[in-house]
Write an enzyme that holds these catalytic residues in place. Sequence first.
Site, PDB file in Angstrom:
ATOM      1  N   ASN A 142      49.572 -49.364 -18.696  1.00 26.34           N
ATOM      2  CA  ASN A 142      48.934 -49.691 -19.974  1.00 26.34           C
ATOM      3  C   ASN A 142      49.046 -51.178 -20.260  1.00 26.34           C
ATOM      4  OD1 ASN A 142      48.495 -47.016 -20.161  1.00 26.34           O
ATOM      5  ND2 ASN A 142      50.115 -46.606 -21.655  1.00 26.34           N
ATOM      6  N   HIS A 174      49.514 -53.796 -14.915  1.00 25.20           N
ATOM      7  CA  HIS A 174      48.107 -54.187 -15.035  1.00 25.20           C
ATOM      8  C   HIS A 174      47.886 -55.303 -16.054  1.00 25.20           C
ATOM      9  CE1 HIS A 174      46.704 -50.092 -13.203  1.00 25.20           C
ATOM     10  NE2 HIS A 174      47.312 -50.862 -12.345  1.00 25.20           N
ATOM     11  N   CYS A 214      43.648 -73.617 -13.841  1.00 26.64           N
ATOM     12  CA  CYS A 214      44.899 -74.313 -13.507  1.00 26.64           C
ATOM     13  C   CYS A 214      46.080 -73.341 -13.515  1.00 26.64           C
ATOM     14  CB  CYS A 214      45.139 -75.489 -14.459  1.00 26.64           C
ATOM     15  SG  CYS A 214      45.585 -75.038 -16.153  1.00 26.64           S
TER      16      CYS A 214
HETATM   17  N1  LIG Z   1      46.319 -47.918 -23.316  1.00 26.14           N
HETATM   18  C1  LIG Z   1      45.928 -48.755 -22.333  1.00 26.14           C
HETATM   19  O1  LIG Z   1      46.498 -49.809 -22.150  1.00 26.14           O
HETATM   20  C2  LIG Z   1      44.763 -48.353 -21.447  1.00 26.14           C
HETATM   21  C3  LIG Z   1      43.729 -47.556 -21.938  1.00 26.14           C
HETATM   22  C4  LIG Z   1      42.660 -47.226 -21.078  1.00 26.14           C
HETATM   23  C5  LIG Z   1      42.645 -47.682 -19.746  1.00 26.14           C
HETATM   24  N2  LIG Z   1      43.670 -48.443 -19.277  1.00 26.14           N
HETATM   25  C6  LIG Z   1      43.634 -48.877 -17.842  1.00 26.14           C
HETATM   26  O2  LIG Z   1      42.793 -47.987 -17.105  1.00 26.14           O
HETATM   27  C7  LIG Z   1      43.395 -47.413 -15.938  1.00 26.14           C
HETATM   28  C8  LIG Z   1      43.451 -45.922 -16.112  1.00 26.14           C
HETATM   29  O3  LIG Z   1      44.417 -45.210 -15.374  1.00 26.14           O
HETATM   30  P1  LIG Z   1      45.440 -44.225 -16.120  1.00 26.14           P
HETATM   31  O4  LIG Z   1      45.937 -43.261 -15.084  1.00 26.14           O
HETATM   32  O5  LIG Z   1      46.423 -45.012 -16.904  1.00 26.14           O
HETATM   33  O6  LIG Z   1      44.567 -43.461 -17.213  1.00 26.14           O
HETATM   34  P2  LIG Z   1      43.404 -42.386 -17.151  1.00 26.14           P
HETATM   35  O7  LIG Z   1      42.587 -42.587 -18.380  1.00 26.14           O
HETATM   36  O8  LIG Z   1      42.727 -42.386 -15.824  1.00 26.14           O
HETATM   37  O9  LIG Z   1      44.208 -41.005 -17.271  1.00 26.14           O
HETATM   38  C9  LIG Z   1      44.900 -40.640 -18.422  1.00 26.14           C
HETATM   39  C10 LIG Z   1      45.572 -39.285 -18.179  1.00 26.14           C
HETATM   40  O10 LIG Z   1      46.310 -38.977 -19.351  1.00 26.14           O
HETATM   41  C11 LIG Z   1      46.099 -37.620 -19.701  1.00 26.14           C
HETATM   42  N3  LIG Z   1      46.297 -37.548 -21.147  1.00 26.14           N
HETATM   43  C12 LIG Z   1      45.412 -37.771 -22.146  1.00 26.14           C
HETATM   44  N4  LIG Z   1      46.003 -37.642 -23.339  1.00 26.14           N
HETATM   45  C13 LIG Z   1      47.311 -37.327 -23.097  1.00 26.14           C
HETATM   46  C14 LIG Z   1      48.431 -37.080 -23.920  1.00 26.14           C
HETATM   47  N5  LIG Z   1      48.359 -37.114 -25.255  1.00 26.14           N
HETATM   48  N6  LIG Z   1      49.617 -36.799 -23.325  1.00 26.14           N
HETATM   49  C15 LIG Z   1      49.725 -36.750 -21.956  1.00 26.14           C
HETATM   50  N7  LIG Z   1      48.680 -36.968 -21.135  1.00 26.14           N
HETATM   51  C16 LIG Z   1      47.503 -37.257 -21.687  1.00 26.14           C
HETATM   52  C17 LIG Z   1      44.709 -37.284 -19.227  1.00 26.14           C
HETATM   53  O11 LIG Z   1      44.629 -35.894 -18.975  1.00 26.14           O
HETATM   54  C18 LIG Z   1      44.571 -38.137 -17.949  1.00 26.14           C
HETATM   55  O12 LIG Z   1      44.994 -37.395 -16.805  1.00 26.14           O
HETATM   56  C19 LIG Z   1      44.725 -48.084 -15.835  1.00 26.14           C
HETATM   57  O13 LIG Z   1      44.577 -49.023 -14.830  1.00 26.14           O
HETATM   58  C20 LIG Z   1      44.982 -48.797 -17.163  1.00 26.14           C
HETATM   59  O14 LIG Z   1      45.432 -50.114 -16.939  1.00 26.14           O
HETATM   60  C21 LIG Z   1      44.724 -48.791 -20.102  1.00 26.14           C
HETATM   61 ZN   LIG Z   2      43.626 -74.780 -17.290  1.00 26.44          ZN
END
Ligand SMILES: NC(=O)c1ccc[n+]([C@@H]2O[C@H](COP(=O)([O-])OP(=O)(O)OC[C@H]3O[C@@H](n4cnc5c(N)ncnc54)[C@H](O)[C@@H]3O)[C@@H](O)[C@H]2O)c1
Ligand SMILES: [Zn+2]
Length: 243
Positions: free
Chosen positions: A100, A117, A128
């Site tokens: 996240n 990430h 730079c």
């Molecule tokens: N909050 C953030 O910072 C954020 C948000 C969206 C995407 N991203 C980025 O996108 C990419 C996505 O990959 P990922 O695997 O983190 O996410 P993903 O969206 O691919 O998967 C999220 C998973 O969480 C589960 N889920 C949803 N709600 C839930 C809950 N309340 N409790 C438990 N599980 C729950 C879903 O079923 C799903 O399998 C990452 O690289 C990330 O950096 C980050």
């Molecule tokens: Zn710079």
Amino acid sequence: MSDLSPLRLDDGVRVLALTGAGVSAESGIPTFRDGNGLWESHRVEDVASPEGFARDPSLVWRFYSLRREAAASCAPNPGHRALAELEARLGERFLLATQNVDGLHRAAGNERLVEMHGNLFTTRCSGCDRPPFRDESLHFDAIPRCERCGAMLRPHIVWFGETLDPADLARIEDFIHESRGHRLVFLAAGTSGVVYPAAGLVEVCKRAGAETVLVNLEAPANVRAFDRVIEGRSGAVLPALFG
Ligand SMILES: NC(=O)c1ccc[n+]([C@@H]2O[C@H](COP(=O)([O-])OP(=O)(O)OC[C@H]3O[C@@H](n4cnc5c(N)ncnc54)[C@H](O)[C@@H]3O)[C@@H](O)[C@H]2O)c1
Ligand SMILES: [Zn+2]
């Protein structure tokens, strides 16, 4: 109904936690695949890749400004707080690797944290080597420029097609290595298990002898790698698990 019995957290146990977007869903931050209009209305390669930034940097900055705005109004939920309490209990026997970028783990109090990430509220220069800096500013009109070299600034996010910081990976590998001869629990929560290298950590930990536990709303792609799978919301399950 999943088994919600607490994890055995006896003396000497080490915990490597890996979290994904699901852990922040209950704070109101949409996961990658839940369309919320934000990701849905764009192709990932347009807003979250170096090629997209080269093509249309102002679109990328508008997208990240919306994400900054949305995340700034969100607060940690009980799942984040449970992980912060676990760190307070285990100290250096705990490490949290997160995919996240929303900063909510740090807001909840986790300090032994690897943001694999990047971070939504951090900016760096595309030209730079000035160090990345904290930045909450929004850029809906002009593209922000570096005060030192004049190049475009960019979000400090690992975009699709970019590699993770080797120092971050080394911290995680060192933690696993230092766990030899100790009980190690690998706990993944709220991650769909498709984005590498994070999705491969479970196998690395298994080879190091770890017990592997997953907390997720639904079975993800790499579900078979886990010894214990708890289907449920992380905000409800994590506090019960460390109870
Ligand atoms: N909050 C953030 O910072 C954020 C948000 C969206 C995407 N991203 C980025 O996108 C990419 C996505 O990959 P990922 O695997 O983190 O996410 P993903 O969206 O691919 O998967 C999220 C998973 O969480 C589960 N889920 C949803 N709600 C839930 C809950 N309340 N409790 C438990 N599980 C729950 C879903 O079923 C799903 O399998 C990452 O690289 C990330 O950096 C980050
Ligand atoms: Zn710079």
